[in-house]
Design a protein around this motif. Structure first.
Motif, PDB file in Angstrom:
ATOM      1  N   GLN A 170      29.047  32.516  27.659  1.00 40.85           N
ATOM      2  CA  GLN A 170      29.544  31.557  26.678  1.00 40.85           C
ATOM      3  C   GLN A 170      29.319  30.102  27.084  1.00 40.85           C
ATOM      4  O   GLN A 170      29.350  29.209  26.232  1.00 40.85           O
ATOM      5  N   TYR A 171      29.096  29.873  28.373  1.00 37.77           N
ATOM      6  CA  TYR A 171      28.832  28.522  28.882  1.00 37.77           C
ATOM      7  C   TYR A 171      27.587  28.564  29.764  1.00 37.77           C
ATOM      8  O   TYR A 171      27.649  28.345  30.971  1.00 37.77           O
ATOM      9  N   PRO A 172      26.431  28.838  29.172  1.00 40.02           N
ATOM     10  CA  PRO A 172      25.220  29.110  29.952  1.00 40.02           C
ATOM     11  C   PRO A 172      24.694  27.930  30.770  1.00 40.02           C
ATOM     12  O   PRO A 172      23.959  28.142  31.730  1.00 40.02           O
ATOM     13  N   ASP A 173      25.069  26.728  30.437  1.00 46.84           N
ATOM     14  CA  ASP A 173      24.576  25.574  31.186  1.00 46.84           C
ATOM     15  C   ASP A 173      25.581  25.053  32.207  1.00 46.84           C
ATOM     16  O   ASP A 173      25.326  24.047  32.873  1.00 46.84           O
ATOM     17  N   MET A 174      26.704  25.709  32.357  1.00 46.22           N
ATOM     18  CA  MET A 174      27.762  25.219  33.235  1.00 46.22           C
ATOM     19  C   MET A 174      27.596  25.642  34.699  1.00 46.22           C
ATOM     20  O   MET A 174      27.995  24.924  35.601  1.00 46.22           O
ATOM     21  N   PHE A 175      26.990  26.805  34.939  1.00 42.48           N
ATOM     22  CA  PHE A 175      26.951  27.367  36.283  1.00 42.48           C
ATOM     23  C   PHE A 175      25.517  27.512  36.787  1.00 42.48           C
ATOM     24  O   PHE A 175      24.635  27.907  36.047  1.00 42.48           O
ATOM     25  N   ARG A 176      25.327  27.230  38.069  1.00 40.04           N
ATOM     26  CA  ARG A 176      24.003  27.432  38.668  1.00 40.04           C
ATOM     27  C   ARG A 176      23.860  28.815  39.289  1.00 40.04           C
ATOM     28  O   ARG A 176      22.749  29.275  39.538  1.00 40.04           O
ATOM     29  N   ALA A 177      24.980  29.469  39.567  1.00 44.02           N
ATOM     30  CA  ALA A 177      24.964  30.819  40.143  1.00 44.02           C
ATOM     31  C   ALA A 177      26.323  31.456  39.904  1.00 44.02           C
ATOM     32  O   ALA A 177      27.322  30.758  39.716  1.00 44.02           O
ATOM     33  N   ALA A 178      26.343  32.792  39.929  1.00 46.55           N
ATOM     34  CA  ALA A 178      27.598  33.536  39.785  1.00 46.55           C
ATOM     35  C   ALA A 178      27.527  34.794  40.632  1.00 46.55           C
ATOM     36  O   ALA A 178      26.441  35.317  40.915  1.00 46.55           O
ATOM     37  N   SER A 179      28.703  35.270  41.017  1.00 42.50           N
ATOM     38  CA  SER A 179      28.816  36.502  41.786  1.00 42.50           C
ATOM     39  C   SER A 179      30.032  37.256  41.276  1.00 42.50           C
ATOM     40  O   SER A 179      31.062  36.652  40.955  1.00 42.50           O
ATOM     41  N   THR A 180      29.905  38.566  41.167  1.00 46.47           N
ATOM     42  CA  THR A 180      30.992  39.380  40.647  1.00 46.47           C
ATOM     43  C   THR A 180      30.983  40.757  41.298  1.00 46.47           C
ATOM     44  O   THR A 180      29.945  41.207  41.783  1.00 46.47           O
ATOM     45  N   ARG A 181      32.156  41.372  41.307  1.00 51.02           N
ATOM     46  CA  ARG A 181      32.267  42.729  41.831  1.00 51.02           C
ATOM     47  C   ARG A 181      32.782  43.643  40.732  1.00 51.02           C
ATOM     48  O   ARG A 181      33.764  43.339  40.074  1.00 51.02           O
ATOM     49  N   ASN A 182      32.111  44.741  40.545  1.00 54.47           N
ATOM     50  CA  ASN A 182      32.520  45.774  39.589  1.00 54.47           C
ATOM     51  C   ASN A 182      32.935  45.181  38.238  1.00 54.47           C
ATOM     52  O   ASN A 182      34.048  45.397  37.774  1.00 54.47           O
ATOM     53  N   PRO A 183      32.017  44.464  37.591  1.00 53.65           N
ATOM     54  CA  PRO A 183      32.393  43.798  36.346  1.00 53.65           C
ATOM     55  C   PRO A 183      32.376  44.730  35.134  1.00 53.65           C
ATOM     56  O   PRO A 183      31.581  45.658  35.054  1.00 53.65           O
ATOM     57  N   VAL A 184      33.261  44.441  34.188  1.00 55.68           N
ATOM     58  CA  VAL A 184      33.206  45.086  32.876  1.00 55.68           C
ATOM     59  C   VAL A 184      32.206  44.288  32.053  1.00 55.68           C
ATOM     60  O   VAL A 184      32.398  43.108  31.806  1.00 55.68           O
ATOM     61  N   ALA A 185      31.129  44.931  31.631  1.00 55.85           N
ATOM     62  CA  ALA A 185      30.106  44.273  30.816  1.00 55.85           C
ATOM     63  C   ALA A 185      30.201  44.684  29.355  1.00 55.85           C
ATOM     64  O   ALA A 185      29.953  43.883  28.463  1.00 55.85           O
ATOM     65  N   ASN A 186      30.538  45.947  29.119  1.00 56.18           N
ATOM     66  CA  ASN A 186      30.501  46.487  27.760  1.00 56.18           C
ATOM     67  C   ASN A 186      31.679  47.451  27.572  1.00 56.18           C
ATOM     68  O   ASN A 186      31.613  48.610  27.973  1.00 56.18           O
ATOM     69  N   ILE A 187      32.744  46.952  26.952  1.00 55.84           N
ATOM     70  CA  ILE A 187      33.946  47.769  26.767  1.00 55.84           C
ATOM     71  C   ILE A 187      33.634  49.028  25.962  1.00 55.84           C
ATOM     72  O   ILE A 187      34.167  50.103  26.248  1.00 55.84           O
ATOM     73  N   ALA A 188      32.758  48.908  24.983  1.00 56.02           N
ATOM     74  CA  ALA A 188      32.440  50.059  24.128  1.00 56.02           C
ATOM     75  C   ALA A 188      31.820  51.206  24.917  1.00 56.02           C
ATOM     76  O   ALA A 188      32.087  52.379  24.635  1.00 56.02           O
ATOM     77  N   SER A 189      30.997  50.900  25.916  1.00 56.71           N
ATOM     78  CA  SER A 189      30.415  51.986  26.712  1.00 56.71           C
ATOM     79  C   SER A 189      31.335  52.408  27.854  1.00 56.71           C
ATOM     80  O   SER A 189      31.219  53.511  28.363  1.00 56.71           O
ATOM     81  N   MET A 190      32.262  51.548  28.233  1.00 57.57           N
ATOM     82  CA  MET A 190      33.169  51.863  29.341  1.00 57.57           C
ATOM     83  C   MET A 190      34.289  52.808  28.930  1.00 57.57           C
ATOM     84  O   MET A 190      34.746  53.613  29.743  1.00 57.57           O
ATOM     85  N   ILE A 191      34.722  52.740  27.677  1.00 54.67           N
ATOM     86  CA  ILE A 191      35.904  53.502  27.261  1.00 54.67           C
ATOM     87  C   ILE A 191      35.753  55.006  27.500  1.00 54.67           C
ATOM     88  O   ILE A 191      36.721  55.688  27.815  1.00 54.67           O
ATOM     89  N   SER A 192      34.548  55.514  27.420  1.00 57.84           N
ATOM     90  CA  SER A 192      34.352  56.956  27.596  1.00 57.84           C
ATOM     91  C   SER A 192      34.009  57.350  29.028  1.00 57.84           C
ATOM     92  O   SER A 192      33.863  58.530  29.321  1.00 57.84           O
TER      93      SER A 192
END
Length: 146
Positions: free
Chosen positions: A11-33
């Motif tokens: 949502q803020y593509p120009d705000m960050f130069r890098a990001a790091s995450t652990r075990n992120p939820v990317a797609n709730i629709a595919s995660m629910i099952s």
């Protein structure tokens, strides 16, 4: 943290130069099952108790709209993702899904996979590896260009 990190870089593509995450939820629709907490998926989108009858097509579409993957076309931020391969909370397929989309778009993305680790990535050697790689990732992607 991972769910919000992915939302922020989309949502803020120009705000960050890098990001790091652990075990992120990317797609709730595919995660629910595939998650052991389908009730979280439902409550995150609708704020209600999970009906345990499965999600309808309309509900799955609403889950997709509430997911970070919805903003994928806007992501430019290089992303490092650590995955506990035994995570039942947020299945590793969530981070893998985001990684595949980003690499197909040409956005730098790297997966760090930790067998025998669940959501916290708590084995000391794995946790240390993730934090060292995070420092290196930010160093590599936040240096000013000459």
């Amino acid at each position: 943290g991972g769910f919000l990190t992915l939302h922020m870089i989309g949502q803020y593509p120009d705000m960050f130069r890098a990001a790091s995450t652990r075990n992120p939820v990317a797609n709730i629709a595919s995660m629910i099952s595939t998650s052991d907490i389908p009730d979280w998926c439902y409550a995150e989108v609708f704020g209600d108790k999970y009906p345990f009858a499965g999600a309808s097509g309309h509900e799955l579409m609403a889950m997709h709209r509430a997911s970070p993957i919805r903003h994928l076309s806007d992501v430019k931020t290089p992303l490092l993702t650590g995955l506990g391969l035994d995570d039942l909370r947020v299945p590793p397929s969530q981070g893998t899904e985001m990684h595949h989309y980003l690499t197909a778009k040409g956005v730098p993305s790297r997966l760090l996979c930790y067998p025998k680790n669940a959501h916290p990535i708590a084995q000391p050697e794995c946790e240390s590896d993730y934090f060292i790689n995070t420092a290196l990732w930010f160093h590599a992607h936040t240096q000013k260009q000459p």
